[in-house]
Design an enzyme around this catalytic site. Sequence first.
Site, PDB file in Angstrom:
ATOM      1  N   CYS A   1      20.788  36.235 -38.714  1.00 40.57           N
ATOM      2  CA  CYS A   1      19.957  36.912 -39.708  1.00 40.57           C
ATOM      3  C   CYS A   1      18.883  35.958 -40.229  1.00 40.57           C
ATOM      4  O   CYS A   1      17.980  35.593 -39.488  1.00 40.57           O
ATOM      5  CB  CYS A   1      20.841  37.490 -40.814  1.00 40.57           C
TER       6      CYS A   1
ATOM      7  N   HIS B   1      25.605  40.201 -37.908  1.00 42.50           N
ATOM      8  CA  HIS B   1      26.451  39.158 -38.496  1.00 42.50           C
ATOM      9  C   HIS B   1      27.829  39.089 -37.841  1.00 42.50           C
ATOM     10  O   HIS B   1      28.766  39.760 -38.288  1.00 42.50           O
ATOM     11  CB  HIS B   1      26.644  39.439 -39.987  1.00 42.50           C
TER      12      HIS B   1
ATOM     13  N   GLU C   1      30.006  36.796 -38.116  1.00 40.44           N
ATOM     14  CA  GLU C   1      30.981  36.222 -39.045  1.00 40.44           C
ATOM     15  C   GLU C   1      31.585  37.282 -39.962  1.00 40.44           C
ATOM     16  O   GLU C   1      32.615  37.034 -40.607  1.00 40.44           O
ATOM     17  CB  GLU C   1      30.331  35.100 -39.868  1.00 40.44           C
TER      18      GLU C   1
END
Length: 230
Positions: free
Chosen positions: A86, A195, A197
Amino acid sequence: MKFAVLVFPGSNCDIDMLKAVEDVVQQPVDYVWHTATDLSQYDAILVPGGFSYGDYLRCGAIARFAPVMEEVRKAAEQGKFILGVCNGFQILTEAGLLPGALIRNNNLKFRCHPVDLVVENATTAFTNDYKAGDVVQIPIAHGEGNYICDEETLASLKANNQIVFRYAGENPNGSLDNIAGICNERGNVVGMMPHPERAVSELLGSADGARMFSSVLNAFLGSRAKEAAQ
């Protein structure tokens, strides 16, 4: 294997990134402040999402001048593993470590929801635990994720297999050729808007992002095995 998670003023996904490393690959990981001038002890450098320096000028445009970014450039040249997610992707493009740029979403709205991605390149340091053609679900959260580049750069990305992820189905931001993530020619530097994560456990809605972290551990172990054999 030792990981660094960079922290800029305005980073807000740094904790998520650190916890993903701890939970998925259980390797040592540190927060590293943007003023750092030595990353030599780290094998992988993760540039997280957020709003570095408030996204003034352009997303990532100020962060590219942070002292730590010179060390990130050196690490990339040395073949160390670098992932920008991002705002991290935006920073890597502004720093010239990846081609192209990220601009405002074509609908001028902040988009925050899960998306389906097609794995286009399963040979990079961060995608070797996938198979080309896999469809994975990973969330997005961005207002400036519209990837653009000139025709020559796009042709080069295609020719060198540097398109790592494409959006499957809806393109949430208008990105050129549905691009969601790219890599450098060497495959050790990857940038993406979604994302991973935030997708490392089914409790989060998807565990599809976990394989990006296991992939880089595979790449590190593979490189160490080659060194030992030489």
